[in-house]
Write an enzyme that holds these catalytic residues in place. Sequence first.
Site, PDB file in Angstrom:
ATOM      1  N   ASP A  11       0.846  -1.208   0.000  1.00  0.00           N
ATOM      2  CA  ASP A  11       0.000   0.000   0.000  1.00  0.00           C
ATOM      3  C   ASP A  11       0.882   1.259   0.000  1.00  0.00           C
ATOM      4  O   ASP A  11       0.843   2.075   0.919  1.00  0.00           O
ATOM      5  CB  ASP A  11      -0.949   0.013   1.216  1.00  0.00           C
ATOM      6  N   ASP A  16       6.727   1.123   1.811  1.00  0.00           N
ATOM      7  CA  ASP A  16       6.389   0.140   0.766  1.00  0.00           C
ATOM      8  C   ASP A  16       7.231   0.395  -0.488  1.00  0.00           C
ATOM      9  O   ASP A  16       7.691  -0.543  -1.148  1.00  0.00           O
ATOM     10  CB  ASP A  16       4.917   0.241   0.379  1.00  0.00           C
ATOM     11  N   ASN A  40      -2.408   2.856   3.431  1.00  0.00           N
ATOM     12  CA  ASN A  40      -1.839   4.187   3.727  1.00  0.00           C
ATOM     13  C   ASN A  40      -2.636   5.308   3.061  1.00  0.00           C
ATOM     14  O   ASN A  40      -2.694   6.425   3.566  1.00  0.00           O
ATOM     15  CB  ASN A  40      -0.383   4.234   3.256  1.00  0.00           C
ATOM     16  N   THR A 123       2.832  -6.049   2.830  1.00  0.00           N
ATOM     17  CA  THR A 123       3.321  -4.908   3.614  1.00  0.00           C
ATOM     18  C   THR A 123       2.210  -3.883   3.831  1.00  0.00           C
ATOM     19  O   THR A 123       2.483  -2.709   4.123  1.00  0.00           O
ATOM     20  CB  THR A 123       4.521  -4.229   2.928  1.00  0.00           C
ATOM     21  N   PHE A 164      -1.095  -0.684  12.456  1.00  0.00           N
ATOM     22  CA  PHE A 164      -1.953  -0.205  11.376  1.00  0.00           C
ATOM     23  C   PHE A 164      -2.408  -1.321  10.417  1.00  0.00           C
ATOM     24  O   PHE A 164      -3.604  -1.480  10.166  1.00  0.00           O
ATOM     25  CB  PHE A 164      -1.211   0.889  10.595  1.00  0.00           C
ATOM     26  N   ASN A 165      -1.468  -2.079   9.832  1.00  0.00           N
ATOM     27  CA  ASN A 165      -1.839  -3.059   8.806  1.00  0.00           C
ATOM     28  C   ASN A 165      -2.860  -4.074   9.321  1.00  0.00           C
ATOM     29  O   ASN A 165      -3.749  -4.506   8.596  1.00  0.00           O
ATOM     30  CB  ASN A 165      -0.600  -3.820   8.298  1.00  0.00           C
ATOM     31  N   GLN A 226       6.778  11.890  10.654  1.00  0.00           N
ATOM     32  CA  GLN A 226       6.698  11.053  11.862  1.00  0.00           C
ATOM     33  C   GLN A 226       7.204  11.806  13.087  1.00  0.00           C
ATOM     34  O   GLN A 226       6.735  11.567  14.200  1.00  0.00           O
ATOM     35  CB  GLN A 226       7.436   9.728  11.647  1.00  0.00           C
ATOM     36  N   HIS A 238       9.572   0.220   8.205  1.00  0.00           N
ATOM     37  CA  HIS A 238       8.894  -1.067   8.434  1.00  0.00           C
ATOM     38  C   HIS A 238       9.044  -2.069   7.271  1.00  0.00           C
ATOM     39  O   HIS A 238       9.589  -3.145   7.440  1.00  0.00           O
ATOM     40  CB  HIS A 238       7.392  -0.838   8.649  1.00  0.00           C
ATOM     41  N   ASP A 239       8.531  -1.712   6.102  1.00  0.00           N
ATOM     42  CA  ASP A 239       8.249  -2.709   5.071  1.00  0.00           C
ATOM     43  C   ASP A 239       9.452  -3.400   4.436  1.00  0.00           C
ATOM     44  O   ASP A 239       9.404  -4.617   4.188  1.00  0.00           O
ATOM     45  CB  ASP A 239       7.366  -2.078   3.982  1.00  0.00           C
TER      46      ASP A 239
END
Length: 311
Positions: A11, A16, A40, A123, A164-165, A226, A238-239
């Site tokens: 996303d 990502d 996202n 992701t 979130f995911n 952030q 993260h991804d």
Amino acid sequence: MEKIKIILDCDPGHDDAVAILLAACSSQIKLLGISVVSGNQTIEKTSHNTLNICRYFGINVPISKGSPRPLVTEPMICEQVHGESGLDGFDFPNYEEVFDKRNGAELMIDLLTKNKDVTIVTTGPMTNLALALRMKPEISDRIKEIVFMGGSVDNGNVSPAAEFNILVDAEAAHICVNSGIPIKMIGLNITRKVLVTDEIIKKTLALNNKKSIFFAKLMRVFLDNQRKTFNIEGAPLHDPVTIASLIDDSLINFKKMNVEIDISHGSSHGRTNCDVFDYLHAPKNCYVAMDIDVKKFWNILFKCLRSKAHE
Ligand code: RIB
Ligand code: CA
């Protein structure tokens, strides 16, 4: 050595975008296709972003627009981190929007019909994979493993309980985690150790090539947003940790345990309940990432940015 065949469901989203680039540039990975999901940002924006990234770097794989919303709950987006476009910070040339005719779940099913021993990397919210598994359960036999960025052994990042995911589509995560397919969870307890800082951005800018400038421009916005949103010094990347864990299987220590997704729609909805100490003696259905060699991750990423691939 045979390449690792992957389908990436994402996303984009800043992190990502880095996962797509890392997968495409790795000589160890064969990227079969990309299915896009709303997360996202809306599906229109996440798929537009995916297409831009792939056109800009000449990544020639099928790109399918997937589910515009979660299975049950209402859509959620994360504009405060990824911006109005979902990928604020980089201006692409204008590309013609041509997507694969198949939707996300159909692309997964077709690619799995034609290829076996495929790794599914997600992701974003796991809606497309859940739909594919429900539409054609027999594709399970074609999947070597699922590697997903999501959840956390400890706290969430959207609510005290949920990441979130998983929160966006907890029912989809529940279907995937209980599918019986070997599945690896890379959660916030890991990705919060992989932080984009001003120093990282400066180091990548110094490489002064197409990939590094792209990375630096995106990460500038990703970090600034952030800082404002979470009041943190570094932005968790993260991804791409999912992809890096495939490139080097010594990167992460996993522990097999029972993971239950809270789908109660209560205050802990979307929590990944990880039974680290096996209190419940329930079936161990998931390999959970428990530690990461952060230095090794950055070496993998910088090797990608320095490479001639997709210049
Ligand atoms: O919670 C972080 C995850 O949610 C990342 O995958 C980010 O891109 C968003 O999708
Ligand atoms: Ca994502």
